[in-house]
Enzyme design. Structure first.
Site, PDB file in Angstrom:
ATOM      1  N   HIS A   1       9.858  20.693 -32.241  1.00 11.61           N
ATOM      2  CA  HIS A   1      10.863  20.050 -31.410  1.00 11.61           C
ATOM      3  C   HIS A   1      12.238  20.541 -31.885  1.00 11.61           C
ATOM      4  CE1 HIS A   1      12.821  17.134 -28.925  1.00 11.61           C
ATOM      5  NE2 HIS A   1      13.566  16.801 -29.952  1.00 11.61           N
TER       6      HIS A   1
ATOM      7  N   ASP B   1      15.906  20.790 -31.436  1.00 14.56           N
ATOM      8  CA  ASP B   1      17.003  20.239 -30.651  1.00 14.56           C
ATOM      9  C   ASP B   1      17.997  21.348 -30.334  1.00 14.56           C
ATOM     10  OD1 ASP B   1      16.325  17.463 -30.360  1.00 14.56           O
ATOM     11  OD2 ASP B   1      16.550  17.309 -32.531  1.00 14.56           O
TER      12      ASP B   1
ATOM     13  N   ASP C   1      11.435  13.398 -26.744  1.00 15.85           N
ATOM     14  CA  ASP C   1      12.521  12.795 -27.540  1.00 15.85           C
ATOM     15  C   ASP C   1      13.687  12.253 -26.735  1.00 15.85           C
ATOM     16  OD1 ASP C   1      13.735  12.061 -29.947  1.00 15.85           O
ATOM     17  OD2 ASP C   1      14.840  13.931 -30.101  1.00 15.85           O
TER      18      ASP C   1
ATOM     19  N   HIS D   1      19.342  16.495 -24.699  1.00 20.27           N
ATOM     20  CA  HIS D   1      19.327  15.065 -25.057  1.00 20.27           C
ATOM     21  C   HIS D   1      20.111  14.680 -26.313  1.00 20.27           C
ATOM     22  CE1 HIS D   1      15.465  16.436 -27.037  1.00 20.27           C
ATOM     23  NE2 HIS D   1      16.000  15.780 -28.035  1.00 20.27           N
TER      24      HIS D   1
HETATM   25 ZN   LIG Z   1      15.355  15.794 -30.040  1.00 20.20          ZN
END
Ligand SMILES: [Zn+2]
Length: 1008
Positions: free
Chosen positions: A262, A264, A374, A578
């Site tokens: 994941h 970001d 997420d 996000h």
């Molecule tokens: Zn994230």
């Protein structure tokens, strides 16, 4: 039997730590290191190797915050190391701390030709090495000295998130640069012990299996000679082999483990670092694939693939060939893993259009899963958007973060506002960063809510957030738990394999209807107001640019700016990631985002001007008019057309004896008292006072804002009881007095800040216009704009993508109580039968709507908009400075009036010179709203129109086109023919019947 369990447990732990771990390396030898610190931003390999490197000693300090240091590592492998049962590798420790991977230094290793080998991360410091003739080792390391912004997660303000304040002293010390001889048997034994000891800890003390594992591990410890671990490790493995061979029970929970990282796209690091993070993580993944043919890796976000294509073409080609094999698996089909609360309707659709287009064009893959582990809650518009993009399955993990209520399902059908249902899974392990430890596997089994009906769940594994991805230790754990008595079973698989298994396992899952509200991170609707304003403004400028460019292309043959629009969209879509749009990133990220929005605004404004000039031919000296990009008529200017305004009426202003003012436009009469309080808003048509008795509306309220944790993310309910009203004005004066508009200006100061509110009325409109200009220098405060309204509303209708969601105003259940701050797009509507009010805005999202019964028996519905916050982590200067925020209060408003007002204030009429322009799309019913007008993505020149039903009821109407039409087809979001086709009438129009909130995309081919 005498029991010595505690002693045996302690012995096993110490054995793993102090016997096995040191014995992993039979031998090691130091290598030579030279270094070059890049003076500025990162440079390509070719530049780095040409730079002058200086000798560098292991143990020396390196790396200012956010800097890059290149290390050149050379040496030879000592002779005699080429032994069976061993592997020669490099081991490079850049000075890693125990903080998690992805939140500190990282490195990327290149061979002398510039080919990427693998990354260096905490818990993953080995490098496979190509040993040259004579045992020569030669690699380059691009080491990123990223600071650990989060530290111990105490959410304390830190200067590290901005290179201007982060300091320049080195923050790392090079710990180790060795060539090593790994003992493969010892390594395997350590993995055996890790898995079996982890399993043992998860089993109840009454189970024979637990005792068997304890005794077996104890015996293995005894078999291994501490003076000759390498020579006796196999004896330990022989003891454990039967324990590992015992198969799982028939009812064991089945876990499909999906390798992923994941990453970001920006957060506690800037986008430019994420690009390197992707290269590092993906190179780890490719290395694992070289060694393990069963390993598959799922990767979301077209943007991250696009970065590899554009910045690391050689790596991208290796990824491409693994994609072709079905092992590097694109998933999600979106441009980024975006927020879903805040992006507007068309932008949410474009996340899928841009993402799926990329995967189709680059890999020929039409993805059917949506992958959003997420994001901070999920809009009730998503099921329909997902389905309209051709996807069938949805994955999220975040609702496990709820503070209050436990979400009742893990596998379910998620139903949106229009009734569309999408198969959804919420991994019960409550993590998207698993290392496949027994704790995660058993948590998944224990918590899985569908037990008895279904028995399969998905577990995403791999170091995430800051990247890193899966490791060989995780794959070793997966092999050992494939079928292991006492453990859930683990199979490495793809998301699509999981969804196929889950659907087969659970043909009639339960249904969750409405939004997946996250009972957490409610401050993300408000933090970093400038970033949010940039998003809102960009979305509307994109609408205008596409509308007028398409109109100009069709009417004048002007060239449609496909590339410029794609580029602007990609920037806006990236920044809906996000942690960017929600305002939860470091200062650096938001500075870059705001500069990008500024550049997008300039580019799009130029495109709009160019298109309108082509359309109105101002050189002909025609009359002045206004371009209306709204789907509703504004001041007599037709929707999507250019014409003169035709507003009638007047607006007048008069002083009051107390020093206040009355504003009146024959529709509304507004009273502002000497303190600048709006004490009355009279709806003259309905003969109804709108402001609750004794209250003032458009009132500024300043709240304490001291969340327990996650400062930029959270607002806490506890702070709702501490607030002050800004009810004393420094100045109340006339700001403007013309027949068309009157305005009163109210200046207030408070704390270290000041605010100027302009209360205005326009002729012909039942709307109070409130402009709030704030010079904001508070810390940990929340500024709200309050509208106490004399109306008994059961629900607050809040605009979301392609419609609205109704949220109860009463607080009956723990779910209602937890929903104390909510997101809305351009408007909130509250009403009782026969009468409603709309509060609209031009750049904010956070709201709370509550209801109280007064002593007089009437009900006050209090609508509050969250204007500004000032959290101190991760950006200690968040939201400081000047802001201008516009809000309106419309009286006697239905849902469509609210929608019209939302479009109007976000798409102000644009003054133009020249001739009028008839719209190229006309819809004859207001309930059918045009959300986008553009030319087709395939550049065929077809016109694409996206519409939706906006009332929440059924709407029928006719869409006609202001140009000769050859055909009109209904399509999915990707503009591919889909669904029941409309009949083209001889006049070139089509009749539509839409169900509540239905989204519909039409593609009109032009007559040649
Ligand atoms: Zn994230």
């Amino acid at each position: 039997m005498h029991h010595d369990d505690a002693l045996t447990e302690a012995r096993i732990v110490r054995f793993m730590r102090e016997r096995l771990t040191p014995a992993l390396l039979r031998r090691s030898a130091p290598l030579d290191v030279t270094a070059w610190e890049v003076p500025g931003e990162p440079v390509p390999f070719e530049t780095a190797v040409a730079a002058e490197h200086r000798p560098f000693a292991v143990g020396d300090a390196w790396g200012r915050p956010w800097g890059t240091t290149w290390f050149h590592v050379t040496g030879t492998v000592p002779t005699g190391w080429d032994e069976p049962g061993t592997r020669i590798e490099l081991l490079i420790d850049l000075g890693f701390s125990i903080a998690q991977p992805g939140f500190q230094a990282e490195g990327l290793v290149y061979d002398p030709s510039g080919r990427i080998v693998k990354a260096l991360e905490p818990l993953n410091m080995h490098v496979p090495v190509q040993v040259g003739a004579g045992g020569v080792v030669d690699v380059w390391v691009e080491a990123a000295s990223n600071p650990d912004v989060a530290g111990v997660w105490d959410f304390a303000p830190t200067p590290l998130g901005d290179p201007a304040t982060a300091g320049t002293d080195p923050i790392y010390r090079l710990n180790r640069v060795d060539v090593v001889q790994l003992d493969v048997t010892v390594w395997e034994l350590l993995q055996d012990c890790w898995t079996l000891d982890g399993l043992r800890r998860e089993l109840g003390p009454e189970l024979p299996r637990r005792a068997e594992l304890l005794r077996g591990l104890g015996r293995a410890v005894q078999e291994v000679d501490p003076d000759d671990v390498a020579g006796t490790a196999q004896l330990g493995r022989d003891v454990l082999a039967p324990l590992l061979a015992a198969p799982a029970s028939a009812s064991a929970h089945r876990i499909v483990a999906v390798g992923h990282a994941h990453i970001d796209s920006a957060w506690l690091w800037p986008v430019r670092e994420t690009i390197r993070k992707c290269a590092r993580t993906f190179s780890n993944v490719l290395d694992l694939m070289d060694h393990d043919p069963d390993f598959v890796f799922a990767c979301s976000s077209a943007q991250q693939f696009a970065w590899m294509r554009d910045h690391y073409p050689e790596l991208f080609e290796r990824i491409r060939s693994r994609v072709a094999e079905g092992r590097f698996v694109p998933v999600g089909g979106m441009w980024v893993e975006s927020d879903t609360n805040l992006p507007g309707g068309e932008a949410m659709a474009r996340q899928f259009v841009a993402g799926k287009r990329f995967f189709l064009e680059e890999f020929g893959l039409d993805l059917t899963e949506v992958w959003l582990p997420d994001s901070f809650g999920y809009s009730a518009a998503m099921p329909q958007i997902v389905a309209a993009a051709g996807a069938t399955d949805f994955l999220t993990q975040k609702v496990s973060w709820n503070e209050t209520n436990r979400f009742p399902h893990h596998t379910f059908l998620w139903e949106g506002i229009d009734g569309t249902r999408v198969f959804t899974h919420f991994p019960p392990a409550d993590t998207y960063n698993s290392a496949l430890a027994a704790t995660d596997l058993h948590r998944a089994q224990r918590q899985f809510q569908e037990k008895g009906e279904s028995n399969v769940s998905l577990l995403p594994f791999g170091h995430g957030d800051g990247g890193g991805g899966p490791t060989r230790e995780m794959l070793a754990a997966a092999v050992r738990t494939r079928s292991l008595e006492g453990s859930p079973t683990v199979e490495i698989g793809t998301p699509s394999a999981f969804f196929a298994a889950a659907r087969a396992d659970y043909p009639s899952p339960p249904v969750w209807s409405g939004e997946l509200y996250l009972e957490f991170h409610r401050g993300t609707y408000t933090s970093q107001a400038r970033t949010k304003r940039g998003n809102r403004r960009s979305e509307h400028l994109l609408r205008e640019a596409e509308l007028w460019a398409a109109t100009a292309a069709i009417r004048t043959g002007a060239e449609y700016p496909y590339d410029a629009l794609d580029e602007a969209w990609h920037t806006v879509l990236l920044q809906q990631f996000h942690d960017i749009l929600p305002g939860s990133s470091i200062a650096w990220v938001h500075q870059v985002a705001e500069a990008n929005y500024q550049a997008v605004a300039e580019r799009l404004t130029a495109l709009v001007d160019e298109s309108l000039r082509a359309l109105t031919a101002p050189g002909d000296g025609g009359p002045a008019g206004f371009a209306n990009a709204s789907p509703f008529v504004v001041d007599g200017v037709p929707a999507l057309g250019v014409a003169a305004t035709t507003t009638a009426g007047r607006a007048v202003l008069s002083g009051r004896a107390d020093g206040g003012f009355v504003l009146d436009n024959d529709l509304v009469r507004v009273t502002v008292d000497a303190d600048g309080r709006v004490t009355s808003v009279l709806d003259l048509a309905a003969d109804r006072e709108v402001v609750a008795p004794g209250a003032a509306t458009a009132e500024l309220q300043l709240f304490r804002d001291t969340p327990n944790q996650w400062d930029a993310w959270d607002v806490d309910l506890a702070d709702r009881t501490h607030w002050t009203v800004l009810d004393r004005a420094d100045v109340v004066e006339v700001a403007l007095e013309t027949p068309g508009r009157v305005a009163v200006l109210v200046r207030r100061s408070f704390g270290s800040s000041s605010v100027t509110q302009t209360i205005a009325l326009d002729a012909g409109r039942p709307t109070v216009d409130i402009l709030t200009a704030v010079d904001w220098h508070e810390r940990q405060k929340l500024l709200k704009l309050a509208f106490p309204l004399d109306v008994r509303a059961d629900v607050a209708s809040s605009e979301i993508q392609f419609g609205h969601v109704d949220r109860p105003t009463a607080v009956n259940t723990s779910w209602d109580a937890a929903r104390f701050e909510t997101a809305a797009h351009r408007w909130v509507h509250v009403g009782e039968p026969g009468y409603g009010l709309a509060v609209a805005n031009d750049s904010t999202y956070g709201h709370d709507v509550t209801r109280t019964t007064r002593e007089d028996g009437g009900t006050t519905t209090l609508v509050r908009k969250s204007l500004l916050r000032a959290p101190r982590f991760p950006d200690p200067t968040a939201d400081q400075g000047e802001h201008v925020l516009r809000s309106t209060l419309t009286v006697g408003a239905g849902i469509l009036d609210a929608a019209a007002e939302g479009y109007r204030i976000n798409l102000p009429l644009r003054p133009v010179q020249g001739a009028a322009v008839d719209p190229i799309v006309v819809v004859d019913r207001p309930g059918i709203v045009v959300e986008a007008v553009k030319l087709a993505e395939d550049r065929s020149g077809d016109l694409v129109v996206r519409l939706y039903e906006a009332t929440g009821g059924r709407s029928a109407g006719r869409v006609s086109f202001g140009f000769p039409v050859r055909s009109v087809r209904r399509t999915d979001l990707l503009e591919r023919e889909h669904g029941e086709q409309p009949r083209l009438a001889p006049d070139g129009s089509v009749e539509l019947r839409l169900r509540p909130f239905e989204i519909l995309t039409l593609r009109a081919a032009r007559m040649q």
